[in-house]
Design a protein around this motif. Structure first.
Motif, PDB file in Angstrom:
ATOM      1  N   ASN A 274       0.801  -1.223   0.000  1.00 56.42           N
ATOM      2  CA  ASN A 274       0.000   0.000   0.000  1.00 56.42           C
ATOM      3  C   ASN A 274       0.837   1.278   0.000  1.00 56.42           C
ATOM      4  O   ASN A 274       0.300   2.374   0.106  1.00 56.42           O
ATOM      5  CB  ASN A 274      -0.949   0.012   1.199  1.00 56.42           C
ATOM      6  CG  ASN A 274      -0.225  -0.252   2.503  1.00 56.42           C
ATOM      7  OD1 ASN A 274       0.996  -0.152   2.588  1.00 56.42           O
ATOM      8  ND2 ASN A 274      -0.971  -0.610   3.531  1.00 56.42           N
ATOM      9  N   GLY A 297       4.616  -0.823   7.171  1.00 56.89           N
ATOM     10  CA  GLY A 297       3.935  -0.704   5.880  1.00 56.89           C
ATOM     11  C   GLY A 297       4.301  -1.848   4.945  1.00 56.89           C
ATOM     12  O   GLY A 297       5.087  -2.731   5.293  1.00 56.89           O
ATOM     13  N   LYS A 328      -1.789   3.969  -0.547  1.00 52.75           N
ATOM     14  CA  LYS A 328      -2.311   4.889   0.473  1.00 52.75           C
ATOM     15  C   LYS A 328      -1.338   6.033   0.760  1.00 52.75           C
ATOM     16  O   LYS A 328      -1.693   7.026   1.391  1.00 52.75           O
ATOM     17  CB  LYS A 328      -2.586   4.135   1.776  1.00 52.75           C
ATOM     18  CG  LYS A 328      -3.539   2.952   1.623  1.00 52.75           C
ATOM     19  CD  LYS A 328      -4.896   3.373   1.104  1.00 52.75           C
ATOM     20  CE  LYS A 328      -5.832   2.180   0.996  1.00 52.75           C
ATOM     21  NZ  LYS A 328      -7.123   2.557   0.359  1.00 52.75           N
ATOM     22  N   VAL A 402      -0.241   6.000   6.249  1.00 50.20           N
ATOM     23  CA  VAL A 402      -1.007   4.791   5.927  1.00 50.20           C
ATOM     24  C   VAL A 402      -2.005   4.478   7.029  1.00 50.20           C
ATOM     25  O   VAL A 402      -3.154   4.113   6.767  1.00 50.20           O
ATOM     26  CB  VAL A 402      -0.060   3.586   5.697  1.00 50.20           C
ATOM     27  CG1 VAL A 402      -0.848   2.288   5.588  1.00 50.20           C
ATOM     28  CG2 VAL A 402       0.770   3.802   4.443  1.00 50.20           C
TER      29      VAL A 402
END
Length: 406
Positions: A274, A297, A328, A402
């Motif tokens: 993401n 992440g 994101k 995120v």
């Protein structure tokens, strides 16, 4: 660059490497005609229909929503036509494609080489690839062919053999004989294997392959040695020497975003995370992805803009990253050595203004050549961009972005 089985076999034939003959087709009617041609030429009642996609495990894979395998045998023209009709246009799901599968646009109708004869048949395995730890090419071979070599290595590692060849030279005769001996061959089959592996290695070097895998490598009932299947990968960096081979590229088998990235000379690999990444240098890109993971992440891509990045390539990279709906946040990590940080900064600004409404947070870390000028450009642009000095600091900002987006 990956090739289809039928393309790889045609190339091997130019080096006098014996292969299972076949005819590539894209309609069920053409498949039936191919069967008739093979029956006249080779005399067998059976033929094999093989889906042509860039993935292994086709024989175990199934066309989505059906029980049709990606590789199937037929004994007359009507059966071959039906099998081809079931495969063509379908989505073949294998262990290597993942659940999304791949659309089948062509099948290979191939001769049956398993028919009974005076001697027993045997399936073997052989592949050639660079061994980067030794700086040599390695031939990996086994008496256990027709199955996943990883499975053999796990369950019966003693059945895996290796022979190294210095890249400046050719495979030596004694090495070819050693391979044939370790594969348990005798008589005419032994001689044919020596010839086969010698010619195959010559093809590997001449075509600038990064991988050449024959599985199964087949000993027929009359002691011939042939490639029943072939997986061939060509070194992209060597394609400048082979414009004829570059024309074999099938972009329908590649990720569309990776194809677009290649138009701008961007090194891009799509991942499942993401956090979009834009970095210069493969090593720094790997370190950046590691830092993202350590911060909680998941990288959404590998994107190396290289040492000659300019505003246009940076904007192209930006657009490619933003096409992924999973992204994101975006982390831009540039160390200005050959590439100037101010050029990258200008590319970020141009892309931001050109694309318009960018709703994902952007974290930028620029260090090195013209880094101060780059920071001033971004600060004076009015863009909603967060700056970082340390890589760990940038990763933490990404993690927060995120978390907030989630």
């Amino acid at each position: 660059m990956n090739l289809h089985e039928y393309q790889a076999k045609e190339l091997l034939k130019k080096f006098q490497v014996a292969v299972q003959e076949g005819i590539p087709v894209d309609t069920p009617e053409a498949a039936a005609e191919a069967y008739k041609h093979l029956k006249i030429q080779y005399g067998s009642e059976y033929a094999v229909v093989k889906a042509q996609i860039h993935a292994g495990g086709r024989g175990k894979g199934k066309i989505k929503g059906t029980e049709q395998r990606g590789v199937a045998v037929g004994k007359n023209a009507e059966e071959i036509k039906t099998i081809a009709g079931n495969i063509l246009g379908g989505i073949l799901v294998t262990a290597q494609t993942g659940p999304a599968g791949k659309k089948v646009n062509k099948v290979l109708v191939a001769q049956d080489v398993y028919y009974p004869g005076p001697q027993p048949t045997k399936e073997l395995y052989l592949s050639i690839l660079p061994d980067r730890t030794r700086g040599e090419n390695v031939i990996i071979y086994s008496t256990e062919g027709g199955v996943d070599i990883e499975e053999v290595a796990h369950k019966s590692p003693e059945k895996i053999f290796r022979e190294w060849v210095h890249p400046a030279g050719e495979l030596q005769p004694f090495q070819a004989r050693k391979i044939a001996f370790n594969l348990g061959l005798k008589g005419e089959a032994f001689k044919n294997m020596v010839r086969f592996v010698t010619q195959l290695y010559h093809a590997f070097v001449s075509l600038d392959c990064s991988l050449l895998e024959i599985n199964p490598l087949f000993k027929t009932s009359d002691d011939k040695i042939i490639a029943v299947d072939c997986k061939m990968n060509l070194d992209d960096n060597a394609l400048i020497r082979h414009p004829d081979l570059e024309a074999l590229r099938d972009i329908n088998e590649e990720d569309p975003t990776e194809v677009e990235a290649s138009k701008y000379n961007l090194n891009f690999v799509k991942l499942d995370g993401n956090v979009g990444c834009m970095v210069n240098g493969a090593g720094l890109a790997m370190a950046t992805m590691d830092m993202i993971k350590l911060s909680g992440g998941e990288p959404a891509n590998f994107l190396d803009v290289g040492g000659t990045a300019n505003a246009q390539t940076v904007e192209a990279g930006f657009r490619i990253i933003l096409k992924d709906p999973k992204v994101k946040a975006i982390l831009i990590n540039i160390f200005g050595g050959i590439v100037r940080c101010d050029r990258v900064a200008q590319g970020i600004i141009d892309a931001y203004r050109s694309i318009g409404d960018i709703r994902v947070p952007i974290i930028v870390r620029l260090q090195g050549t013209n880094a101060e000028e780059a920071k001033r450009l971004i600060e004076n642009s009015g863009l909603k961009v967060q700056s970082a000095i340390l890589l760990s600091e940038a990763a933490e900002l990404v993690n927060k972005a995120v978390a907030q987006a989630s």
